[in-house]
Design an enzyme around this catalytic site. Structure first.
Site, PDB file in Angstrom:
ATOM      1  CG  ASN B 102      -2.318  -0.590   0.838  1.00 16.33           C
ATOM      2  OD1 ASN B 102      -2.647  -0.722  -0.347  1.00 16.33           O
ATOM      3  ND2 ASN B 102      -3.110  -0.946   1.844  1.00 16.33           N
ATOM      4  CG  ASP B 340       1.012  -9.823   4.964  1.00 17.56           C
ATOM      5  OD1 ASP B 340       1.153 -10.030   6.170  1.00 17.56           O
ATOM      6  OD2 ASP B 340       0.764 -10.723   4.143  1.00 17.56           O
ATOM      7  CB  CYS B 341       0.185  -2.942   4.585  1.00 14.75           C
ATOM      8  SG  CYS B 341      -0.075  -2.430   6.279  1.00 14.75           S
ATOM      9  CB  ALA B 342       0.422  -6.202   0.341  1.00  6.30           C
TER      10      ALA B 342
END
Lengths: 75, 390
Positions: B102, B340-342
């Protein structure tokens, strides 16, 4: 009459400081004398007999300076 | 073995830090307490030397031809934002990949809402982007290709060198997110011809949080995110146009950078190649061991596709969050669960929105740590089967 080397940025001052230290050349980091520039930050102060060696280090090390200045001892 | 702590969350931040890092930070606090380059006295000089040493250390690690071109930020995210916002303007176009974190995806999506064109190049579930597909996405108005060096979800290493070559041919800037590689995978920005590379100090560089930065190839112009005091050109009320000062306004994190320099020192002493070999071996052992456990799905690159030590998996019938909790409480294994912020990367590998359990290896992990994890997951898988979950 001491020689003052002034720089566009702290990074350049530190770069020459490191090179002079490695070469064993006596020098000091001092505030830039008002006579030379209104800029804050460091100048390198050298004894005049070390100017040539310092100039050589500036050239070989790619250090950017804003000149070598000679000022009186009271500066 | 309940007292044992196995830290496998190094992709979030590395732990524990080397003693040399702690010591350097304490020393900086005590002996280099001035404001670097601002005041001209001995403590100011000492602080400026700390920052200089950190810059030199990072430049050496990534083979930057000139340490002036390394600017410090508080983390990789800020460095990525600086690079992305610093080169893109409305009307310009950017290319990125479906494996981004992100910290790349969000700034780009924001700029898209402000009139920047965006193409997201999709990868297969192994996460490896095709350099040719990136090149084909380049248009006349493309200004930037932004891509991760290695995935923070499955570890896949991207063909950065090849993309750099193609970008150079097309006159497009390449920004590399090296958050997961700097310190554990060789980087040579000079030889590769990378224009911009964002790094974090607190992962494989073994430094403290609050450190990171951006390498900017000489001649690449970036608009600063912040303008202010630099300790240089104080007579002027406009921002200096030279690095590092142009992109580094305000008092830097001297204590943090002392730790970063020490961390990089540890990495350089050990050697990135040696660290890479060790972590690669452990990651292989972990992936292979997990794949052999019934009910476990391991995501990411198959044999032969390069990856760093980031391994994602799921256990059939158990939610990742439950798994992570049990690993922590019952086995002392610390990892990350979820997305995982992804979210892009998880969509790409087919694990959105559930996410995965992510084990990420680091400088301190051993084969015994890997075996402890494999033992724990084997027990949990047997437990899940007894409960008739799958």
């Amino acid at each position: 009459m001491p020689v003052f080397v002034v720089f566009p940025s702290t990074h350049e001052a530190m770069s020459l400081d490191r090179l002079l230290t490695q070469a064993g050349i006596d020098h000091e980091l001092v505030p830039v004398p008002r006579e030379i520039s209104a800029s804050c930050g460091f100048a390198v102060r050298l004894r005049p007999e070390h100017e040539a060696a310092a100039r050589a280090l500036v050239d070989s090390g790619g250090v950017r300076t804003e000149g070598f200045h000679r000022l009186g001892p009271d500066a | 073995m309940k007292d044992r702590l196995v830290y496998m969350d190094n992709a979030a931040t590395s732990w524990p830090k080397p003693e040399a890092v702690e010591e350097a930070m304490i020393r900086a606090m005590r002996e280099a307490g001035g404001n670097p380059g601002r005041s001209g006295h001995r403590l100011s000089a000492a602080a400026a030397r700390v920052v200089f040493d950190a810059r030199e250390a990072v430049a050496r690690l990534i083979s930057a031809p000139d340490s002036r071109q390394v600017v410090f930020t508080v983390n990789a995210t800020t460095a990525l934002n600086l690079a992305i916002a610093g080169v893109l303007e409305p009307g310009a176009h950017a290319v990125t990949t479906s494996m981004e974190h992100n910290s790349v995806a969000r700034p780009l999506r924001y700029l898209e809402s402000q009139g920047v064109g965006l193409t997201v190049v999709e990868t297969g579930p192994d996460g490896r982007v095709d350099a040719g597909a990136v090149a084909r996405a380049i248009r006349p108005e493309t200004r930037l290709v932004a891509m991760t060096h290695a995935s923070n979800v499955i570890g896949t290493v991207q063909p950065v060198e090849e993309v750099a070559r193609l970008c150079r041919q097309r006159g497009v800037l390449l920004l590399v997110d090296a958050a997961q590689t700097a310190g554990c995978y060789p980087i040579d920005v000079g030889a590769w011809g990378v224009d911009l590379l964002a790094f974090t100090g607190h992962k494989s560089l073994l430094g403290p949080s609050g450190t990171g930065g951006l390498y900017v190839r000489e001649g690449v112009a970036i608009r600063p995110l912040a303008r202010g005091g630099t300790g240089s050109r104080s007579e002027l009320d406009v921002q200096p146009d030279f690095l590092p000062d142009q992109l580094e306004s305000g008092t830097p994190n001297v204590v943090g950078l002392a730790g970063l320099a020490a961390g990089v020192g540890v990495v350089l002493e050990e050697g990135v190649e040696a660290i890479r070999r060790r972590e690669d071996e452990l990651a292989g052992r972990l992936r292979e061991g997990l794949r052999a456990i019934p009910g476990v799905a391991v995501y990411g690159p198959p044999e032969g596709v390069e990856a760093v030590g980031v391994v994602s998996f799921n256990l059939e019938g158990v939610e990742p969050s439950d798994l992570g909790y049990i690993l922590d409480v019952e086995y002392g294994i610390l990892c990350r669960v979820g997305l995982d912020c992804a979210p892009w990367a998880h969509r790409t590998i087919g694990t959105y929105p559930r996410g995965t359990v992510r084990l990420s290896l680091g400088f301190n992990n051993t084969a015994a740590d890997v075996d402890h994890v494999l033992g724990a997951v084997t027990e949990m898988a047997a437990e899940a089967r007894r409960e008739g979950k799958p």
